[in-house]
Design a protein around this motif. Structure first.
Motif, PDB file in Angstrom:
ATOM      1  N   GLN A 135      16.473 -66.321  44.796  1.00 41.25           N
ATOM      2  CA  GLN A 135      16.462 -65.826  45.942  1.00 41.25           C
ATOM      3  C   GLN A 135      16.466 -67.221  47.290  1.00 41.25           C
ATOM      4  O   GLN A 135      15.370 -68.520  47.193  1.00 41.25           O
ATOM      5  CB  GLN A 135      15.174 -65.036  46.631  1.00 41.25           C
ATOM      6  N   GLY A 136      16.940 -67.583  48.806  1.00 39.69           N
ATOM      7  CA  GLY A 136      16.772 -68.344  49.594  1.00 39.69           C
ATOM      8  C   GLY A 136      17.870 -69.582  49.599  1.00 39.69           C
ATOM      9  O   GLY A 136      19.154 -68.728  49.549  1.00 39.69           O
ATOM     10  N   GLN A 137      18.142 -70.823  49.359  1.00 42.55           N
ATOM     11  CA  GLN A 137      19.178 -71.636  49.913  1.00 42.55           C
ATOM     12  C   GLN A 137      18.845 -73.292  49.029  1.00 42.55           C
ATOM     13  O   GLN A 137      17.459 -73.416  49.212  1.00 42.55           O
ATOM     14  CB  GLN A 137      19.131 -71.903  51.692  1.00 42.55           C
ATOM     15  N   LYS A 138      19.624 -73.057  48.130  1.00 38.79           N
ATOM     16  CA  LYS A 138      19.301 -74.520  47.545  1.00 38.79           C
ATOM     17  C   LYS A 138      19.394 -75.771  48.285  1.00 38.79           C
ATOM     18  O   LYS A 138      19.333 -76.072  49.987  1.00 38.79           O
ATOM     19  CB  LYS A 138      20.761 -74.581  46.730  1.00 38.79           C
ATOM     20  N   GLN A 139      18.300 -76.539  47.569  1.00 38.12           N
ATOM     21  CA  GLN A 139      18.107 -77.570  48.892  1.00 38.12           C
ATOM     22  C   GLN A 139      16.920 -77.982  49.851  1.00 38.12           C
ATOM     23  O   GLN A 139      16.419 -77.696  50.663  1.00 38.12           O
ATOM     24  CB  GLN A 139      18.409 -79.065  48.841  1.00 38.12           C
ATOM     25  N   GLU A 140      16.810 -76.404  50.521  1.00 30.96           N
ATOM     26  CA  GLU A 140      16.039 -75.373  51.401  1.00 30.96           C
ATOM     27  C   GLU A 140      14.230 -75.293  50.950  1.00 30.96           C
ATOM     28  O   GLU A 140      13.502 -75.600  50.778  1.00 30.96           O
ATOM     29  CB  GLU A 140      16.720 -75.151  52.140  1.00 30.96           C
ATOM     30  N   LEU A 141      14.798 -73.534  50.387  1.00 30.40           N
ATOM     31  CA  LEU A 141      14.108 -72.976  49.805  1.00 30.40           C
ATOM     32  C   LEU A 141      14.117 -72.000  48.795  1.00 30.40           C
ATOM     33  O   LEU A 141      15.520 -71.385  48.980  1.00 30.40           O
ATOM     34  CB  LEU A 141      13.364 -71.915  51.420  1.00 30.40           C
ATOM     35  N   GLU A 142      13.922 -72.549  47.688  1.00 29.33           N
ATOM     36  CA  GLU A 142      14.366 -72.095  46.698  1.00 29.33           C
ATOM     37  C   GLU A 142      13.690 -70.883  45.241  1.00 29.33           C
ATOM     38  O   GLU A 142      12.659 -71.748  45.975  1.00 29.33           O
ATOM     39  CB  GLU A 142      14.725 -72.547  45.057  1.00 29.33           C
ATOM     40  N   ILE A 143      13.425 -69.502  45.835  1.00 24.50           N
ATOM     41  CA  ILE A 143      12.910 -69.112  44.785  1.00 24.50           C
ATOM     42  C   ILE A 143      13.960 -68.101  43.436  1.00 24.50           C
ATOM     43  O   ILE A 143      14.695 -67.576  43.826  1.00 24.50           O
ATOM     44  CB  ILE A 143      12.092 -67.909  45.525  1.00 24.50           C
ATOM     45  N   GLU A 144      12.917 -68.540  42.341  1.00 24.51           N
ATOM     46  CA  GLU A 144      13.683 -67.712  41.032  1.00 24.51           C
ATOM     47  C   GLU A 144      12.381 -67.410  40.499  1.00 24.51           C
ATOM     48  O   GLU A 144      11.450 -67.540  40.625  1.00 24.51           O
ATOM     49  CB  GLU A 144      14.108 -69.019  40.079  1.00 24.51           C
ATOM     50  N   ARG A 196       1.721 -62.968  43.566  1.00 19.16           N
ATOM     51  CA  ARG A 196       0.776 -64.185  43.987  1.00 19.16           C
ATOM     52  C   ARG A 196       1.406 -65.974  43.335  1.00 19.16           C
ATOM     53  O   ARG A 196       2.137 -66.219  42.532  1.00 19.16           O
ATOM     54  CB  ARG A 196      -0.387 -63.873  42.625  1.00 19.16           C
ATOM     55  N   TYR A 197       0.790 -66.866  44.491  1.00 15.13           N
ATOM     56  CA  TYR A 197       0.977 -68.058  43.970  1.00 15.13           C
ATOM     57  C   TYR A 197       0.828 -69.232  43.996  1.00 15.13           C
ATOM     58  O   TYR A 197      -0.511 -68.509  45.056  1.00 15.13           O
ATOM     59  CB  TYR A 197       1.657 -68.100  46.075  1.00 15.13           C
ATOM     60  N   ASP A 198       0.719 -69.927  42.838  1.00 15.30           N
ATOM     61  CA  ASP A 198      -1.084 -70.617  42.858  1.00 15.30           C
ATOM     62  C   ASP A 198      -1.141 -71.589  43.409  1.00 15.30           C
ATOM     63  O   ASP A 198      -2.277 -72.003  43.803  1.00 15.30           O
ATOM     64  CB  ASP A 198       0.188 -71.699  41.261  1.00 15.30           C
ATOM     65  N   ASP A 199       0.122 -71.863  44.173  1.00 13.39           N
ATOM     66  CA  ASP A 199      -0.325 -72.716  45.842  1.00 13.39           C
ATOM     67  C   ASP A 199       0.076 -71.847  47.061  1.00 13.39           C
ATOM     68  O   ASP A 199       0.691 -70.745  46.916  1.00 13.39           O
ATOM     69  CB  ASP A 199       0.952 -74.131  45.873  1.00 13.39           C
ATOM     70  N   ASP A 200      -1.091 -72.522  48.106  1.00 15.20           N
ATOM     71  CA  ASP A 200      -1.653 -71.643  49.405  1.00 15.20           C
ATOM     72  C   ASP A 200      -0.322 -71.947  50.058  1.00 15.20           C
ATOM     73  O   ASP A 200      -0.081 -72.629  50.662  1.00 15.20           O
ATOM     74  CB  ASP A 200      -2.646 -71.134  50.238  1.00 15.20           C
ATOM     75  N   LEU A 201       1.230 -71.292  50.574  1.00 25.15           N
ATOM     76  CA  LEU A 201       1.955 -71.561  51.101  1.00 25.15           C
ATOM     77  C   LEU A 201       2.409 -70.837  52.905  1.00 25.15           C
ATOM     78  O   LEU A 201       3.565 -70.647  53.158  1.00 25.15           O
ATOM     79  CB  LEU A 201       3.429 -70.781  50.000  1.00 25.15           C
ATOM     80  N   LEU A 245       8.580 -65.208  51.636  1.00 24.77           N
ATOM     81  CA  LEU A 245       7.532 -65.337  50.385  1.00 24.77           C
ATOM     82  C   LEU A 245       6.249 -64.040  50.890  1.00 24.77           C
ATOM     83  O   LEU A 245       5.929 -64.333  51.487  1.00 24.77           O
ATOM     84  CB  LEU A 245       7.266 -66.647  51.360  1.00 24.77           C
ATOM     85  N   LEU A 246       7.192 -63.328  49.774  1.00 21.25           N
ATOM     86  CA  LEU A 246       5.739 -62.265  50.394  1.00 21.25           C
ATOM     87  C   LEU A 246       5.207 -62.226  49.450  1.00 21.25           C
ATOM     88  O   LEU A 246       4.784 -62.185  48.444  1.00 21.25           O
ATOM     89  CB  LEU A 246       7.216 -60.498  49.985  1.00 21.25           C
ATOM     90  N   GLN A 247       3.710 -61.546  49.962  1.00 21.30           N
ATOM     91  CA  GLN A 247       2.672 -61.056  49.273  1.00 21.30           C
ATOM     92  C   GLN A 247       2.533 -59.971  48.335  1.00 21.30           C
ATOM     93  O   GLN A 247       2.167 -59.565  47.308  1.00 21.30           O
ATOM     94  CB  GLN A 247       1.483 -61.375  50.117  1.00 21.30           C
ATOM     95  N   ARG A 248       2.992 -58.821  49.394  1.00 24.23           N
ATOM     96  CA  ARG A 248       3.189 -57.110  49.301  1.00 24.23           C
ATOM     97  C   ARG A 248       4.120 -56.917  49.730  1.00 24.23           C
ATOM     98  O   ARG A 248       4.448 -56.935  50.487  1.00 24.23           O
ATOM     99  CB  ARG A 248       1.199 -56.246  49.368  1.00 24.23           C
ATOM    100  N   GLN A 249       4.568 -55.601  48.911  1.00 22.41           N
ATOM    101  CA  GLN A 249       6.016 -55.165  49.989  1.00 22.41           C
ATOM    102  C   GLN A 249       6.255 -53.430  49.261  1.00 22.41           C
ATOM    103  O   GLN A 249       5.887 -53.334  47.978  1.00 22.41           O
ATOM    104  CB  GLN A 249       7.052 -55.645  49.161  1.00 22.41           C
TER     105      GLN A 249
END
Length: 197
Positions: A77-86, A155-160, A184-188
């Motif tokens: 999800q996202g956009q390369k070189q901006e926000l990348e979620i794998e 859950r993210y290891d670093d707070d974003l 950047l979901l926490q819960r859905q």
């Protein structure tokens, strides 16, 4: 009868010139193995700038028993070189003619990139953090009415959590990352109801 090949293509637009395009393909690889591919792109127009958000997913379902199946999935999800979620996940599903339950666990990585126009002497590079997630889905199908409920927890290891709401970040983080920070979901929680006639 052989399992069908299912394909769909959808397009939508809003009054603010935002657009989305989505395509899905589901095809049998064998009697017990099925491949699913899904792609969508949201084009967001804000203050004269246009940002894309992509969602690409591939999954394999293996029906190893009449009632049980395993799934393996990968998603970007996202956009390369901006926000990348794998993400990647593995799961187990139990199905009956009128109900199903599916539980999956996964992990992945989130990478946030800085602006392209930052002076190189600042030495600000991309920031990555690991994520973990689980998903539970329940479904029911009656004679003419059906529905489902699903819950996902991330859950993210670093707070974003500051991404997208802290104004100072607009001078450091790539603009597309700020626009797409709602990924950047926490819960859905999702609920659905449908009928067949």
């Amino acid at each position: 009868t052989p399992a069908p090949v299912i394909a769909s293509l959808r397009f939508g637009a809003s009054e603010g010139d935002d657009q989305w395009l989505a395509a899905d393909l589901s095809l049998p690889l064998s009697e017990r193995l099925r491949l699913g591919l899904a792609w969508s792109r949201d084009r967001i127009d804000t203050a004269g700038d246009t940002f894309d958000s992509n969602d690409l997913e591939g999954r394999i379902d293996w029906q190893f028993d009449p009632a049980f199946s395993l799934l393996a999935a990968w998603r970007f999800q996202g956009q390369k070189q901006e926000l990348e979620i794998e993400q990647y996940r593995l799961g187990l599903a139990w199905s009956q003619p009128d109900r199903h339950v599916a539980l999956s666990f996964g992990g992945g990585q989130v990478t946030v990139h800085p602006r392209d126009d930052l002076p190189p002497q600042y030495g600000i590079g991309p920031r990555s953090t690991d994520l973990s997630m689980w998903r539970l889905e329940l479904g029911y199908q009656g004679t003419g009415l059906g529905g489902f409920a699903s819950l996902e927890q991330f859950r993210y290891d670093d707070d974003l959590s500051a991404l997208g709401r802290l104004r100072l970040l607009q001078y450091v983080v790539a603009p597309g990352a700020l626009i797409n920070s709602d990924l950047l979901l926490q819960r859905q929680l999702a609920l659905g109801l449908y009928g067949q006639y």
